[in-house]
Design an enzyme around this catalytic site. Sequence first.
Site, PDB file in Angstrom:
ATOM      1  N   PHE A  63     -12.233   4.037   7.236  1.00  0.00           N
ATOM      2  CA  PHE A  63     -10.732   4.243   8.017  1.00  0.00           C
ATOM      3  C   PHE A  63      -9.791   3.403   6.863  1.00  0.00           C
ATOM      4  O   PHE A  63      -9.789   2.575   6.591  1.00  0.00           O
ATOM      5  CB  PHE A  63     -10.634   3.548   9.156  1.00  0.00           C
ATOM      6  CG  PHE A  63      -9.368   3.694   9.739  1.00  0.00           C
ATOM      7  CD1 PHE A  63      -8.988   4.974  10.675  1.00  0.00           C
ATOM      8  CD2 PHE A  63      -8.270   2.840   9.603  1.00  0.00           C
ATOM      9  CE1 PHE A  63      -7.536   5.143  11.103  1.00  0.00           C
ATOM     10  CE2 PHE A  63      -6.762   3.231   9.924  1.00  0.00           C
ATOM     11  CZ  PHE A  63      -6.614   4.433  10.692  1.00  0.00           C
ATOM     12  N   ASP A 106     -10.028  -2.225  -0.061  1.00  0.00           N
ATOM     13  CA  ASP A 106      -9.174  -2.066   0.891  1.00  0.00           C
ATOM     14  C   ASP A 106      -9.223  -3.320   1.930  1.00  0.00           C
ATOM     15  O   ASP A 106     -10.064  -3.009   2.850  1.00  0.00           O
ATOM     16  CB  ASP A 106      -9.381  -0.771   1.756  1.00  0.00           C
ATOM     17  CG  ASP A 106      -8.240  -0.528   2.840  1.00  0.00           C
ATOM     18  OD1 ASP A 106      -7.519  -1.431   3.253  1.00  0.00           O
ATOM     19  OD2 ASP A 106      -8.177   0.670   3.432  1.00  0.00           O
ATOM     20  N   LYS A 130      -0.670  -5.396   6.747  1.00  0.00           N
ATOM     21  CA  LYS A 130      -0.913  -5.952   8.094  1.00  0.00           C
ATOM     22  C   LYS A 130      -0.206  -7.449   7.946  1.00  0.00           C
ATOM     23  O   LYS A 130       0.653  -7.603   8.013  1.00  0.00           O
ATOM     24  CB  LYS A 130      -2.331  -5.765   8.612  1.00  0.00           C
ATOM     25  CG  LYS A 130      -2.893  -4.344   8.786  1.00  0.00           C
ATOM     26  CD  LYS A 130      -3.946  -4.275   9.571  1.00  0.00           C
ATOM     27  CE  LYS A 130      -4.529  -2.858   9.926  1.00  0.00           C
ATOM     28  NZ  LYS A 130      -3.491  -2.167  10.737  1.00  0.00           N
TER      29      LYS A 130
END
Length: 425
Positions: A146, A233, A274
């Site tokens: 994802f 990531d 984030k």
Amino acid sequence: MAVLDQLTSQEAMALENKYGAQNYHPLPVVLTKGEGVFVWDAEGKKYYDFLSAYSSLNQGHCHPKIVDALTTQAQRLTLTSRAFYNDKLGKYEKFATEFFGFDKLLPINSGAEAVETALKVCRKWAYEVKGIDINKAQIIVCENNFHGRTTTIISFSNDPVARKNFGPFTDGFLKIEYDNLEALEDALENNPNVAGFLVEPIQGEAGVYVPSDGYLSAAKALCEKHNVLFIADEVQTGVARTGRLLASCGNCSCIDKNCSGTPEVKPDILILGKALSGGVYPVSAVLANNEIMNVIRPGNHGSTFGGNPIAAAVAIASLEVVRDEKLAHNADYLGEIFRGELNNYILDSKLIKLVRGKGLLNAIVLNDDENSDTAWNICLKLRDNGLLAKPTHGNMIRFAPPLVMTEAQLRDCVAIILKTLAEFE
């Protein structure tokens, strides 16, 4: 807002359902206030937040230092675009590159935008430095990944809901099994046009799938052997969430600051988002050393809001909180307690078959079908009992509270979780 203007939970949900696109399926709770590890709904009920906006709120809700950085800068200068310099961006770039140990930072806004940027940097490096023929570069990705929901990213997704009726898709990606070194080695050996390997150090959306010990370091070694960029990531796993500054640091001992020793893996390209924002303003970034990032020249890439003064001020404050409050250490310590308590529970459980995770990024796997509604129903009951979490699939629940949580609060949450699970045994 005047008392008469305040919405009930039902009214707020009705407005979203009527006027908003239906691209999410939220848990039925309407939040109006947050502080630290707690949130409150429209009727004033208090909950523990055990999702942290998918790890965006590692520093907790409305951390005063981060909010102060936001409001102070917002009253002075909000946006210049990159048509001009501003007095905050350079300070942020210097702070963050030194904090994470890279030469250069490319500032942007969202996690998906950061992944797209990393892909572009990797491809341009492949053509201009590695010497791959133009438009032939390939990037290896992992199944069940994802990385976001842009058209390019869903081109290499396994999720049929994310992909159906959104084609045609982007070429140039090779998909292999996660945590499978043989598959990676085979892909590298048989594809001379591979430019990069994009990987999540822990697959969050797949159910907090933690790879085997040594997987990341061995994968990095294979990439080095074949002159391929290792792209981490860490949008969800980075910034102390897994008990280290970065999940790719593995089990290195330096958990409260920049890894100045020898981390398990030093990515060639690091993707952050984030929690880089402290949960108050969209901030993401791509970091790399000069030999990679210098392929980007004026006009190659851009973002009107990327690197704006508010984002720069917020990101510096967010990272200072992580460092000064030793949040990586706290996540490491509390994560061991959490998994220990849950693993003790499953010894006699027919409902839960597995607990996995690192730091305060954890998940339970249910003895149920992935298409069942058991995990959803458990989350509804957790809500009733004062704790908010969300399934990642029909048989998995992710638990990721703010890293500012105390041990007493964690043990209170564990009691809530165990009480709720017992109702479903």
